[in-house]
Design a protein around this motif. Structure first.
Motif, PDB file in Angstrom:
ATOM      1  N   ALA A  34       0.821  -1.216   0.000  1.00  0.00           N
ATOM      2  CA  ALA A  34       0.000   0.000   0.000  1.00  0.00           C
ATOM      3  C   ALA A  34       0.853   1.263   0.000  1.00  0.00           C
ATOM      4  CB  ALA A  34      -0.921  -0.002   1.207  1.00  0.00           C
ATOM      5  N   VAL A  35       0.357   2.274  -0.692  1.00  0.00           N
ATOM      6  CA  VAL A  35       0.943   3.618  -0.676  1.00  0.00           C
ATOM      7  C   VAL A  35      -0.131   4.555  -0.146  1.00  0.00           C
ATOM      8  CG1 VAL A  35       1.930   5.479  -2.040  1.00  0.00           C
ATOM      9  CG2 VAL A  35       2.436   3.092  -2.637  1.00  0.00           C
ATOM     10  N   ASN A  36       0.125   5.118   1.023  1.00  0.00           N
ATOM     11  CA  ASN A  36      -0.872   5.963   1.693  1.00  0.00           C
ATOM     12  C   ASN A  36      -2.191   5.218   1.909  1.00  0.00           C
ATOM     13  OD1 ASN A  36       0.900   8.203   1.749  1.00  0.00           O
ATOM     14  ND2 ASN A  36       0.314   8.747  -0.359  1.00  0.00           N
ATOM     15  N   GLY A  37      -2.060   3.918   2.246  1.00  0.00           N
ATOM     16  CA  GLY A  37      -3.242   3.120   2.560  1.00  0.00           C
ATOM     17  C   GLY A  37      -4.001   2.607   1.363  1.00  0.00           C
ATOM     18  N   VAL A  38      -3.464   2.810   0.149  1.00  0.00           N
ATOM     19  CA  VAL A  38      -4.160   2.396  -1.076  1.00  0.00           C
ATOM     20  C   VAL A  38      -3.276   1.458  -1.885  1.00  0.00           C
ATOM     21  CG1 VAL A  38      -5.240   3.163  -3.225  1.00  0.00           C
ATOM     22  CG2 VAL A  38      -5.413   4.587  -1.159  1.00  0.00           C
ATOM     23  N   THR A  39      -3.848   0.314  -2.315  1.00  0.00           N
ATOM     24  CA  THR A  39      -3.134  -0.645  -3.158  1.00  0.00           C
ATOM     25  C   THR A  39      -3.934  -0.884  -4.426  1.00  0.00           C
ATOM     26  OG1 THR A  39      -2.347  -1.762  -1.157  1.00  0.00           O
ATOM     27  CG2 THR A  39      -2.026  -2.903  -3.259  1.00  0.00           C
ATOM     28  N   THR A  40      -3.306  -0.715  -5.581  1.00  0.00           N
ATOM     29  CA  THR A  40      -3.972  -0.957  -6.862  1.00  0.00           C
ATOM     30  C   THR A  40      -3.504  -2.292  -7.423  1.00  0.00           C
ATOM     31  OG1 THR A  40      -4.046   1.430  -7.294  1.00  0.00           O
ATOM     32  CG2 THR A  40      -4.375  -0.047  -9.174  1.00  0.00           C
ATOM     33  N   ILE A  41      -4.463  -3.166  -7.754  1.00  0.00           N
ATOM     34  CA  ILE A  41      -4.096  -4.508  -8.223  1.00  0.00           C
ATOM     35  C   ILE A  41      -5.011  -4.966  -9.349  1.00  0.00           C
ATOM     36  CG2 ILE A  41      -3.245  -5.246  -5.954  1.00  0.00           C
ATOM     37  CD1 ILE A  41      -5.931  -6.904  -5.821  1.00  0.00           C
ATOM     38  N   GLN A  42      -4.556  -6.004 -10.053  1.00  0.00           N
ATOM     39  CA  GLN A  42      -5.419  -6.761 -10.954  1.00  0.00           C
ATOM     40  C   GLN A  42      -6.236  -7.719 -10.093  1.00  0.00           C
ATOM     41  OE1 GLN A  42      -6.240  -7.008 -14.111  1.00  0.00           O
ATOM     42  NE2 GLN A  42      -4.913  -5.411 -14.954  1.00  0.00           N
ATOM     43  N   ALA A  43      -7.546  -7.600 -10.162  1.00  0.00           N
ATOM     44  CA  ALA A  43      -8.408  -8.433  -9.322  1.00  0.00           C
ATOM     45  C   ALA A  43      -8.181  -9.920  -9.579  1.00  0.00           C
ATOM     46  CB  ALA A  43      -9.871  -8.079  -9.568  1.00  0.00           C
ATOM     47  N   SER A  44      -7.930 -10.279 -10.831  1.00  0.00           N
ATOM     48  CA  SER A  44      -7.770 -11.698 -11.162  1.00  0.00           C
ATOM     49  C   SER A  44      -6.581 -12.310 -10.432  1.00  0.00           C
ATOM     50  CB  SER A  44      -7.615 -11.889 -12.670  1.00  0.00           C
ATOM     51  OG  SER A  44      -6.514 -11.149 -13.164  1.00  0.00           O
ATOM     52  N   ASP A  45      -5.459 -11.583 -10.337  1.00  0.00           N
ATOM     53  CA  ASP A  45      -4.291 -12.120  -9.642  1.00  0.00           C
ATOM     54  C   ASP A  45      -4.594 -12.343  -8.155  1.00  0.00           C
ATOM     55  OD1 ASP A  45      -2.951 -12.010 -12.008  1.00  0.00           O
ATOM     56  OD2 ASP A  45      -1.613 -10.366 -11.465  1.00  0.00           O
ATOM     57  N   PHE A  46      -5.232 -11.361  -7.537  1.00  0.00           N
ATOM     58  CA  PHE A  46      -5.530 -11.469  -6.102  1.00  0.00           C
ATOM     59  C   PHE A  46      -6.449 -12.655  -5.828  1.00  0.00           C
ATOM     60  CE2 PHE A  46      -8.228 -10.607  -2.432  1.00  0.00           C
ATOM     61  CZ  PHE A  46      -7.292 -10.325  -1.447  1.00  0.00           C
ATOM     62  N   PHE A  47      -7.550 -12.759  -6.573  1.00  0.00           N
ATOM     63  CA  PHE A  47      -8.521 -13.815  -6.294  1.00  0.00           C
ATOM     64  C   PHE A  47      -8.036 -15.180  -6.778  1.00  0.00           C
ATOM     65  CE2 PHE A  47     -11.427 -10.061  -6.256  1.00  0.00           C
ATOM     66  CZ  PHE A  47     -11.713 -10.129  -4.896  1.00  0.00           C
ATOM     67  N   ASP A  48      -7.286 -15.208  -7.885  1.00  0.00           N
ATOM     68  CA  ASP A  48      -6.712 -16.481  -8.326  1.00  0.00           C
ATOM     69  C   ASP A  48      -5.800 -17.063  -7.250  1.00  0.00           C
ATOM     70  OD1 ASP A  48      -7.895 -16.758 -10.793  1.00  0.00           O
ATOM     71  OD2 ASP A  48      -6.300 -15.744 -11.888  1.00  0.00           O
ATOM     72  N   LEU A  49      -4.944 -16.219  -6.697  1.00  0.00           N
ATOM     73  CA  LEU A  49      -4.004 -16.699  -5.672  1.00  0.00           C
ATOM     74  C   LEU A  49      -4.725 -17.090  -4.385  1.00  0.00           C
ATOM     75  CD1 LEU A  49      -1.095 -14.174  -6.243  1.00  0.00           C
ATOM     76  CD2 LEU A  49      -0.929 -16.655  -6.463  1.00  0.00           C
ATOM     77  N   THR A  50      -5.718 -16.313  -3.993  1.00  0.00           N
ATOM     78  CA  THR A  50      -6.457 -16.618  -2.766  1.00  0.00           C
ATOM     79  C   THR A  50      -7.193 -17.943  -2.885  1.00  0.00           C
ATOM     80  OG1 THR A  50      -6.780 -14.243  -2.357  1.00  0.00           O
ATOM     81  CG2 THR A  50      -8.179 -15.766  -1.133  1.00  0.00           C
ATOM     82  N   VAL A  51      -8.027 -18.056  -3.910  1.00  0.00           N
ATOM     83  CA  VAL A  51      -8.828 -19.273  -4.090  1.00  0.00           C
ATOM     84  C   VAL A  51      -7.937 -20.447  -4.484  1.00  0.00           C
ATOM     85  CG1 VAL A  51     -10.697 -20.316  -5.433  1.00  0.00           C
ATOM     86  CG2 VAL A  51     -10.869 -17.938  -4.691  1.00  0.00           C
ATOM     87  N   GLY A  52      -6.934 -20.196  -5.342  1.00  0.00           N
ATOM     88  CA  GLY A  52      -6.030 -21.263  -5.764  1.00  0.00           C
ATOM     89  C   GLY A  52      -5.284 -21.867  -4.599  1.00  0.00           C
ATOM     90  N   SER A  53      -4.850 -21.044  -3.664  1.00  0.00           N
ATOM     91  CA  SER A  53      -4.138 -21.558  -2.490  1.00  0.00           C
ATOM     92  C   SER A  53      -5.042 -22.419  -1.620  1.00  0.00           C
ATOM     93  CB  SER A  53      -3.584 -20.391  -1.658  1.00  0.00           C
ATOM     94  OG  SER A  53      -2.309 -20.011  -2.108  1.00  0.00           O
ATOM     95  N   ILE A  54      -6.299 -21.994  -1.476  1.00  0.00           N
ATOM     96  CA  ILE A  54      -7.241 -22.763  -0.641  1.00  0.00           C
ATOM     97  C   ILE A  54      -7.450 -24.151  -1.231  1.00  0.00           C
ATOM     98  CG2 ILE A  54      -9.627 -22.892   0.168  1.00  0.00           C
ATOM     99  CD1 ILE A  54      -9.569 -19.756   0.210  1.00  0.00           C
ATOM    100  N   ILE A  55      -7.785 -24.216  -2.521  1.00  0.00           N
ATOM    101  CA  ILE A  55      -8.062 -25.521  -3.123  1.00  0.00           C
ATOM    102  C   ILE A  55      -6.800 -26.354  -3.233  1.00  0.00           C
ATOM    103  CG2 ILE A  55      -7.850 -24.712  -5.528  1.00  0.00           C
ATOM    104  CD1 ILE A  55     -10.387 -27.304  -4.192  1.00  0.00           C
ATOM    105  N   ASN A  56      -5.653 -25.726  -3.524  1.00  0.00           N
ATOM    106  CA  ASN A  56      -4.402 -26.473  -3.623  1.00  0.00           C
ATOM    107  C   ASN A  56      -4.009 -27.057  -2.269  1.00  0.00           C
ATOM    108  OD1 ASN A  56      -2.531 -26.994  -5.908  1.00  0.00           O
ATOM    109  ND2 ASN A  56      -0.992 -26.255  -4.465  1.00  0.00           N
ATOM    110  N   ASN A  57      -4.274 -26.314  -1.199  1.00  0.00           N
ATOM    111  CA  ASN A  57      -4.001 -26.799   0.148  1.00  0.00           C
ATOM    112  C   ASN A  57      -4.836 -28.026   0.468  1.00  0.00           C
ATOM    113  OD1 ASN A  57      -2.844 -26.840   2.644  1.00  0.00           O
ATOM    114  ND2 ASN A  57      -3.482 -24.788   3.237  1.00  0.00           N
ATOM    115  N   ILE A  58      -6.087 -28.000   0.057  1.00  0.00           N
ATOM    116  CA  ILE A  58      -6.981 -29.139   0.302  1.00  0.00           C
ATOM    117  C   ILE A  58      -6.534 -30.357  -0.503  1.00  0.00           C
ATOM    118  CG2 ILE A  58      -9.337 -29.996  -0.076  1.00  0.00           C
ATOM    119  CD1 ILE A  58     -10.283 -27.111   0.477  1.00  0.00           C
ATOM    120  N   LEU A  59      -6.089 -30.130  -1.734  1.00  0.00           N
ATOM    121  CA  LEU A  59      -5.764 -31.250  -2.619  1.00  0.00           C
ATOM    122  C   LEU A  59      -4.369 -31.819  -2.395  1.00  0.00           C
ATOM    123  CD1 LEU A  59      -7.331 -29.947  -5.953  1.00  0.00           C
ATOM    124  CD2 LEU A  59      -8.280 -31.633  -4.372  1.00  0.00           C
TER     125      LEU A  59
END
Length: 494
Positions: free
Chosen positions: A161-186
């Motif tokens: 974050a810069v001054n409390g704001v972070t700009t991201i590609q939504a796909s990268d954030f959600f891919d990594l979040t959900v991908g880690s959850i399912i990969n952890n289970i599998l």
């Protein structure tokens, strides 16, 4: 002269035979022998701009149960909740067999849960559901894993974050979040700085494969694809092999380590799906159902479906929320009150106390409606559906994309309106993004938990702003599954 007569008789026989078949099916556009409705379908795909709009046009013209002939095979589409429930839930055992596209059969090679029927499918489904239950999917232990992964991703956001704001590609954030959850289970591993780039590269391959698979890939024989569309066919196969190699790598490594004595499985402490599957092989030996190749195919099936649907729904959802900030604000007020002004995380046990958040997620799922074309089931015997005769041999599907925009079920379906479920609580059950019946999504419980916890807890932690333009348009309207708009957004720390 005789040849002309012979051809005329043959053509007349084809027409009469086609008419006889059509008379035993729900209404639909006039079909021709052998090629069916392919010319009309191609025209309407072009003129309406996509698969969903084409299905909706046929629904409005012929009713909630209609027939389209894709070549010589009749496909019966159901775009009505009550009829779908009657067919696929109340008569579930009749429609357990799925029609598998020849291309998918070639990819899956009669293994796994997504591309098989009969005994093998039943065994894979039973084992997966039992393993997930044993691992706590849908329970407190899984909630902890989801929150743990979300915390890790939010820590990355806050660090950047810069001054409390972070700009991201939504796909990268959600891919990594959900991908880690399912990969952890599998396979018991999450994605971090060391392996996330490899994951994102493979995820791009999965996305590319989905984007180029069309309606006609679902029906054309493999030999036709190989002969006339070889580059396209090879591309799909290569994307699949990349995904299989990536997600199945841990299964190969662990199998070798078990055989060499470097790794052992504690029966009383199963870490992941791979452990459970390999323990089954250790105990009973390899057979045609339980073997290493099946394990790798199952991991691909579960990883792909668990990743794609949830990630796409999250991206589509935030697109809608950024276009309708009043919905986001109202949901946040409800969550703040439930969690006593952010004194704790939102929990799955809070669901009964968050009717607006539940309605918001339901409306997001209705609009996201991932599959443009739902998978077909085989009708084995003559029956009636929605008052229409459906002959044996027809392929049948609840077309969720058309059902979710059916104006007789959802008033003003193009409008994003969570309040519709507050006005009519029974309407929420008619949003069925995971399908109905025996072939409904295996990961429904996990996906529902992820959506509730991720949407809810992100709204607790951040305000969200768009960075660049917004759009809810399907960027690949001719593919069999929706692809979300490439959303870039800002996380603003609360």
């Amino acid at each position: 002269m005789f040849l002309i007569l012979l051809v005329s008789v043959f053509l007349a026989w084809l027409v009469v035979r086609q008419y006889q078949k059509v008379s035993r099916l729900p209404p639909g556009p006039v079909s021709l022998p052998l090629i069916g409705n392919v010319p009309q379908i191609v025209y309407y795909l072009w003129s309406t701009g996509g698969i969903v709009s084409t299905l909706d046009l046929f629904r409005k013209r012929y009713g909630n149960v209609f027939t389209l002939w894709l070549g010589p095979l009749p496909h019966v589409s159901i775009a009505d909740y009550e009829t779908a429930l009657e067919v696929f839930v109340k008569n579930a055992n009749k429609y357990a067999d799925k029609f598998h596209a020849p291309l998918f059969e070639a990819i899956r090679n009669d293994k796994g849960v997504a591309g098989t029927n009969g005994h093998h499918w039943q065994e894979m489904k039973r084992f997966a559901l039992q393993t997930f239950r044993n691992m706590g999917v849908g329970k407190d232990v899984m909630e902890l894993k989801i929150i743990e992964e979300l915390d890790a991703r939010c820590a990355d956001i806050d660090k950047a974050a810069v001054n409390g704001v972070t700009t991201i590609q939504a796909s990268d954030f959600f891919d990594l979040t959900v991908g880690s959850i399912i990969n952890n289970i599998l396979v018991g591993k999450r994605f971090d700085e060391e392996n996330k780039e490899e994951f994102l590269k493979v995820k791009h391959s999965v996305d590319s494969a989905i984007e180029i698979v069309s309606l006609f890939d679902m029906i054309l024989p493999v030999w036709v694809l190989k002969t006339f569309f070889k580059v396209h066919y090879d591309t799909v196969i290569n994307f699949n092999e990349q995904t299989r190699d990536f997600v199945g790598k841990e299964a190969d490594i662990r199998d070798i380590q078990i055989k060499s004595g470097e790794y052992s499985i504690d029966e009383n402490n199963i870490k992941d799906y791979t452990d459970a599957f390999l323990l089954k092989i250790q105990k009973d030996g390899e057979d045609k159902d339980f073997n290493i190749e099946t394990l790798k195919t199952m991991i691909v099936d579960l990883w792909t479906t668990g990743q794609e649907t949830t990630t796409t729904t999250l991206i589509s959802g935030f697109n809608q929320l950024l276009l309708h900030p009043e919905v986001m604000d109202k949901a946040r007020v409800e969550i703040m009150e439930i969690t006593e002004n952010r004194s704790r995380n939102l929990s799955l046990s809070d669901r009964p106390k968050t009717p607006y958040l539940n309605a918001m997620i339901g409306e997001i799922q209705r609009h996201a409606s991932i599959l443009n074309i739902n998978f077909w089931r085989i009708n084995h015997e003559p029956t009636y559906m929605g008052g229409h005769m459906v002959d044996s041999g027809a392929l049948v599907a609840a077309q969720l994309s058309a059902l979710h925009i059916n104006e007789t079920v959802f008033e003003n379906p193009e409008k994003f309106d969570p309040e519709r479920y507050i006005r009519d609580e029974s309407l929420l059950q008619k949003v069925i993004p995971f399908g109905v019946g025996k072939r409904a999504c295996l990961g429904e419980s996990l996906a529902r938990s992820e959506l509730y916890l991720i949407f809810g807890n992100l709204l607790l932690r951040y305000n969200f702003k768009p960075h660049g333009k917004l759009s809810t348009a399907d960027i690949f309207p001719y593919s069999f599954a929706k692809r979300p708009f490439k959303l870039e957004m800002q996380f603003v720390k609360i």
